[in-house]
Design a protein around this motif. Structure first.
Motif, PDB file in Angstrom:
ATOM      1  N   VAL A 132      52.015  58.911  60.836  1.00 10.22           N
ATOM      2  CA  VAL A 132      52.068  59.005  62.290  1.00 10.22           C
ATOM      3  C   VAL A 132      53.310  58.265  62.785  1.00 10.22           C
ATOM      4  N   PRO A 133      54.108  58.897  63.671  1.00  9.34           N
ATOM      5  CA  PRO A 133      55.270  58.187  64.230  1.00  9.34           C
ATOM      6  C   PRO A 133      54.825  56.905  64.938  1.00  9.34           C
ATOM      7  N   THR A 134      55.490  55.812  64.633  1.00  8.41           N
ATOM      8  CA  THR A 134      55.125  54.525  65.218  1.00  8.41           C
ATOM      9  C   THR A 134      55.706  54.393  66.623  1.00  8.41           C
ATOM     10  N   PHE A 135      55.230  53.367  67.318  1.00  6.54           N
ATOM     11  CA  PHE A 135      55.758  53.089  68.649  1.00  6.54           C
ATOM     12  C   PHE A 135      57.258  52.827  68.571  1.00  6.54           C
ATOM     13  N   GLU A 136      57.676  52.066  67.563  1.00  2.02           N
ATOM     14  CA  GLU A 136      59.083  51.708  67.422  1.00  2.02           C
ATOM     15  C   GLU A 136      59.942  52.945  67.172  1.00  2.02           C
ATOM     16  N   ASN A 148      44.333  58.634  61.091  1.00  3.15           N
ATOM     17  CA  ASN A 148      45.622  58.919  61.725  1.00  3.15           C
ATOM     18  C   ASN A 148      45.468  59.085  63.234  1.00  3.15           C
ATOM     19  N   VAL A 149      44.329  59.654  63.649  1.00  3.12           N
ATOM     20  CA  VAL A 149      44.062  59.802  65.084  1.00  3.12           C
ATOM     21  C   VAL A 149      44.016  58.427  65.745  1.00  3.12           C
ATOM     22  N   LYS A 150      43.362  57.475  65.103  1.00  2.19           N
ATOM     23  CA  LYS A 150      43.275  56.124  65.663  1.00  2.19           C
ATOM     24  C   LYS A 150      44.655  55.499  65.807  1.00  2.19           C
ATOM     25  N   GLY A 189      46.648  54.589  69.324  1.00  4.68           N
ATOM     26  CA  GLY A 189      47.243  53.274  69.568  1.00  4.68           C
ATOM     27  C   GLY A 189      48.690  53.382  70.017  1.00  4.68           C
ATOM     28  N   VAL A 190      49.440  54.275  69.392  1.00  4.40           N
ATOM     29  CA  VAL A 190      50.840  54.489  69.780  1.00  4.40           C
ATOM     30  C   VAL A 190      50.899  55.026  71.206  1.00  4.40           C
TER      31      VAL A 190
END
Length: 80
Positions: A3-7, A52-54, A58-59
């Motif tokens: 999953v693409p991270t926030f960063e 991955n959904v979780k 979060g992101v």
């Protein structure tokens, strides 16, 4: 599948339009993962996708929470 991270998403944001696009893409990505989880063939794959959904949720939550902070950063960047 990672999953693409926030960063990673934050690195793609250079303009206000980019911010809206990343928010929209994060939302669509999460929805797609949820759909894939419902359609999963095995319990094992369903659990993996739900994890991955979780992460994706979060992101998305962090993007929404930091939306105005990012806007402020962009505004300061434009002014300088």
């Amino acid at each position: 599948m990672s999953v693409p991270t926030f960063e990673q998403r934050r690195a793609n944001i250079q303009t206000f339009d980019d911010l809206d696009n990343e928010l929209r893409k994060a939302k669509l990505y999460m929805r797609r993962l949820k759909k894939n989880a419902k359609e999963a063939d095995t319990l094992e794959s369903k659990i993996e996708i739900q994890q991955n959904v979780k992460v994706a949720e979060g992101v998305l939550r962090k993007l929404r929470t930091r939306y105005f902070d990012i806007e402020d950063e962009l505004t300061l960047h434009i002014q300088n």
